[in-house]
Design a protein around this motif. Structure first.
Motif, PDB file in Angstrom:
ATOM      1  N   SER A  27      -5.233  -5.454  -3.850  1.00 31.86           N
ATOM      2  CA  SER A  27      -4.862  -4.679  -3.602  1.00 31.86           C
ATOM      3  C   SER A  27      -3.534  -5.050  -3.808  1.00 31.86           C
ATOM      4  N   SER A  28      -2.810  -4.764  -4.361  1.00 35.62           N
ATOM      5  CA  SER A  28      -1.149  -5.413  -5.098  1.00 35.62           C
ATOM      6  C   SER A  28      -0.612  -6.878  -4.357  1.00 35.62           C
ATOM      7  N   ASP A  29      -0.471  -7.627  -4.149  1.00 33.14           N
ATOM      8  CA  ASP A  29       0.260  -9.160  -3.905  1.00 33.14           C
ATOM      9  C   ASP A  29      -0.549  -9.180  -2.839  1.00 33.14           C
ATOM     10  N   THR A  30      -1.656  -9.679  -3.096  1.00 35.22           N
ATOM     11  CA  THR A  30      -2.651 -10.277  -1.759  1.00 35.22           C
ATOM     12  C   THR A  30      -3.681 -11.894  -2.884  1.00 35.22           C
ATOM     13  N   TYR A  31      -3.527 -12.255  -1.751  1.00 36.92           N
ATOM     14  CA  TYR A  31      -4.521 -13.583  -1.768  1.00 36.92           C
ATOM     15  C   TYR A  31      -5.659 -13.014  -1.634  1.00 36.92           C
ATOM     16  N   ILE A  32      -6.952 -13.537  -2.746  1.00 31.86           N
ATOM     17  CA  ILE A  32      -7.934 -13.053  -2.148  1.00 31.86           C
ATOM     18  C   ILE A  32      -9.191 -14.161  -2.769  1.00 31.86           C
ATOM     19  N   LEU A  33     -10.037 -13.979  -1.766  1.00 33.02           N
ATOM     20  CA  LEU A  33     -11.231 -15.311  -1.343  1.00 33.02           C
ATOM     21  C   LEU A  33     -12.173 -13.966  -1.432  1.00 33.02           C
ATOM     22  N   ASN A  34     -13.425 -14.340  -1.947  1.00 31.19           N
ATOM     23  CA  ASN A  34     -14.394 -13.377  -2.404  1.00 31.19           C
ATOM     24  C   ASN A  34     -15.211 -14.339  -2.448  1.00 31.19           C
ATOM     25  N   LYS A  35     -16.929 -13.914  -1.431  1.00 28.28           N
ATOM     26  CA  LYS A  35     -17.795 -14.662  -2.229  1.00 28.28           C
ATOM     27  C   LYS A  35     -19.006 -13.544  -3.002  1.00 28.28           C
ATOM     28  N   VAL A  36     -19.252 -15.066  -3.917  1.00 31.97           N
ATOM     29  CA  VAL A  36     -19.921 -14.184  -5.337  1.00 31.97           C
ATOM     30  C   VAL A  36     -20.960 -15.069  -5.425  1.00 31.97           C
ATOM     31  N   TYR A  37     -21.660 -14.555  -5.453  1.00 29.22           N
ATOM     32  CA  TYR A  37     -23.264 -15.480  -4.707  1.00 29.22           C
ATOM     33  C   TYR A  37     -23.257 -15.896  -4.838  1.00 29.22           C
ATOM     34  N   ASP A  38     -23.059 -17.914  -4.915  1.00 31.19           N
ATOM     35  CA  ASP A  38     -23.463 -18.705  -4.162  1.00 31.19           C
ATOM     36  C   ASP A  38     -22.290 -19.501  -4.283  1.00 31.19           C
ATOM     37  N   ARG A  39     -20.720 -18.867  -4.966  1.00 28.24           N
ATOM     38  CA  ARG A  39     -19.914 -19.988  -4.928  1.00 28.24           C
ATOM     39  C   ARG A  39     -18.564 -19.113  -4.608  1.00 28.24           C
ATOM     40  N   TRP A  40     -17.523 -18.940  -4.382  1.00 29.96           N
ATOM     41  CA  TRP A  40     -16.772 -18.692  -3.670  1.00 29.96           C
ATOM     42  C   TRP A  40     -14.978 -18.600  -5.037  1.00 29.96           C
ATOM     43  N   TYR A  42     -11.096 -17.430  -5.710  1.00 35.35           N
ATOM     44  CA  TYR A  42      -9.559 -17.836  -5.183  1.00 35.35           C
ATOM     45  C   TYR A  42      -8.908 -16.963  -6.512  1.00 35.35           C
ATOM     46  N   PHE A  43      -8.036 -15.788  -6.066  1.00 35.41           N
ATOM     47  CA  PHE A  43      -6.942 -16.128  -6.638  1.00 35.41           C
ATOM     48  C   PHE A  43      -5.586 -14.675  -5.979  1.00 35.41           C
ATOM     49  N   TYR A  44      -4.748 -14.667  -6.736  1.00 38.32           N
ATOM     50  CA  TYR A  44      -3.626 -13.769  -6.482  1.00 38.32           C
ATOM     51  C   TYR A  44      -3.628 -12.588  -7.229  1.00 38.32           C
ATOM     52  N   PHE A  45      -3.975 -11.539  -6.726  1.00 42.93           N
ATOM     53  CA  PHE A  45      -3.561 -10.665  -6.894  1.00 42.93           C
ATOM     54  C   PHE A  45      -2.211  -9.830  -7.384  1.00 42.93           C
ATOM     55  N   ASP A  46      -1.408  -9.525  -7.897  1.00 44.27           N
ATOM     56  CA  ASP A  46      -0.230  -9.416  -8.836  1.00 44.27           C
ATOM     57  C   ASP A  46      -0.303  -7.935  -8.846  1.00 44.27           C
ATOM     58  N   GLU A  47       1.008  -7.416  -8.642  1.00 40.67           N
ATOM     59  CA  GLU A  47       1.220  -5.698  -8.848  1.00 40.67           C
ATOM     60  C   GLU A  47       0.978  -5.512  -9.886  1.00 40.67           C
ATOM     61  N   ARG A  48       0.566  -6.206 -11.255  1.00 40.59           N
ATOM     62  CA  ARG A  48       0.405  -6.069 -12.661  1.00 40.59           C
ATOM     63  C   ARG A  48      -1.594  -5.498 -12.851  1.00 40.59           C
ATOM     64  N   GLY A  49      -1.972  -6.462 -11.560  1.00 42.21           N
ATOM     65  CA  GLY A  49      -3.439  -5.878 -11.780  1.00 42.21           C
ATOM     66  C   GLY A  49      -3.769  -7.628 -12.376  1.00 42.21           C
ATOM     67  N   ARG A  50      -3.275  -8.093 -12.229  1.00 44.81           N
ATOM     68  CA  ARG A  50      -3.935  -9.583 -13.074  1.00 44.81           C
ATOM     69  C   ARG A  50      -3.802 -10.576 -12.350  1.00 44.81           C
ATOM     70  N   ARG A  51      -5.272 -11.636 -12.218  1.00 44.31           N
ATOM     71  CA  ARG A  51      -5.424 -12.364 -10.629  1.00 44.31           C
ATOM     72  C   ARG A  51      -4.250 -13.902 -11.805  1.00 44.31           C
ATOM     73  N   ASN A  52      -4.508 -14.386 -11.107  1.00 44.55           N
ATOM     74  CA  ASN A  52      -3.066 -15.576 -11.105  1.00 44.55           C
ATOM     75  C   ASN A  52      -3.556 -16.485 -10.325  1.00 44.55           C
ATOM     76  N   GLY A  53      -3.445 -17.444 -10.754  1.00 44.12           N
ATOM     77  CA  GLY A  53      -4.393 -19.008  -9.719  1.00 44.12           C
ATOM     78  C   GLY A  53      -6.137 -18.920  -9.251  1.00 44.12           C
ATOM     79  N   TYR A  54      -6.729 -18.842 -10.778  1.00 43.35           N
ATOM     80  CA  TYR A  54      -7.889 -17.852 -10.631  1.00 43.35           C
ATOM     81  C   TYR A  54      -8.976 -19.799 -10.287  1.00 43.35           C
ATOM     82  N   LYS A  55      -9.756 -19.929  -9.249  1.00 47.37           N
ATOM     83  CA  LYS A  55      -9.870 -21.293  -8.995  1.00 47.37           C
ATOM     84  C   LYS A  55     -11.407 -20.440  -7.604  1.00 47.37           C
ATOM     85  N   THR A  56     -12.600 -21.589  -8.692  1.00 48.07           N
ATOM     86  CA  THR A  56     -13.587 -21.567  -8.230  1.00 48.07           C
ATOM     87  C   THR A  56     -14.255 -22.450  -7.255  1.00 48.07           C
TER      88      THR A  56
END
Length: 77
Positions: A27-40, A42-56
């Protein structure tokens, strides 16, 4: 640190649950943390649907500590 511990800390800090999502919704304006297979990821999902600050991360501990630091800084504002 694991996700359960992180959520407990965030609750004790009074961080609104609408500010973050862990292995859950996008959801917009949310800090996201997801497990994807064997990695994690992180990104901030902004109001325009962009992933900002993406890190694994290779481990849950490192990813949880990173999100905790981000939300601690956000609470200071």
């Amino acid at each position: 640190m694991d996700v359960a511990c992180l959520i407990d800390i965030l609750n004790k800090m009074g961080v609104p649950q609408s500010w973050y999502s862990i292995n859950d919704r996008l959801s917009s304006d949310t800090y996201i943390l997801n497990k994807v297979y064997d990695r994690w990821e992180y990104f901030y999902f902004d109001e325009r649907g962009r992933r900002n600050g993406y890190k694994t991360f290779n481990c849950e501990d490192e990813a949880c500590r990173y999100l905790l630091k981000k939300l601690e800084n956000e609470m200071k504002c």
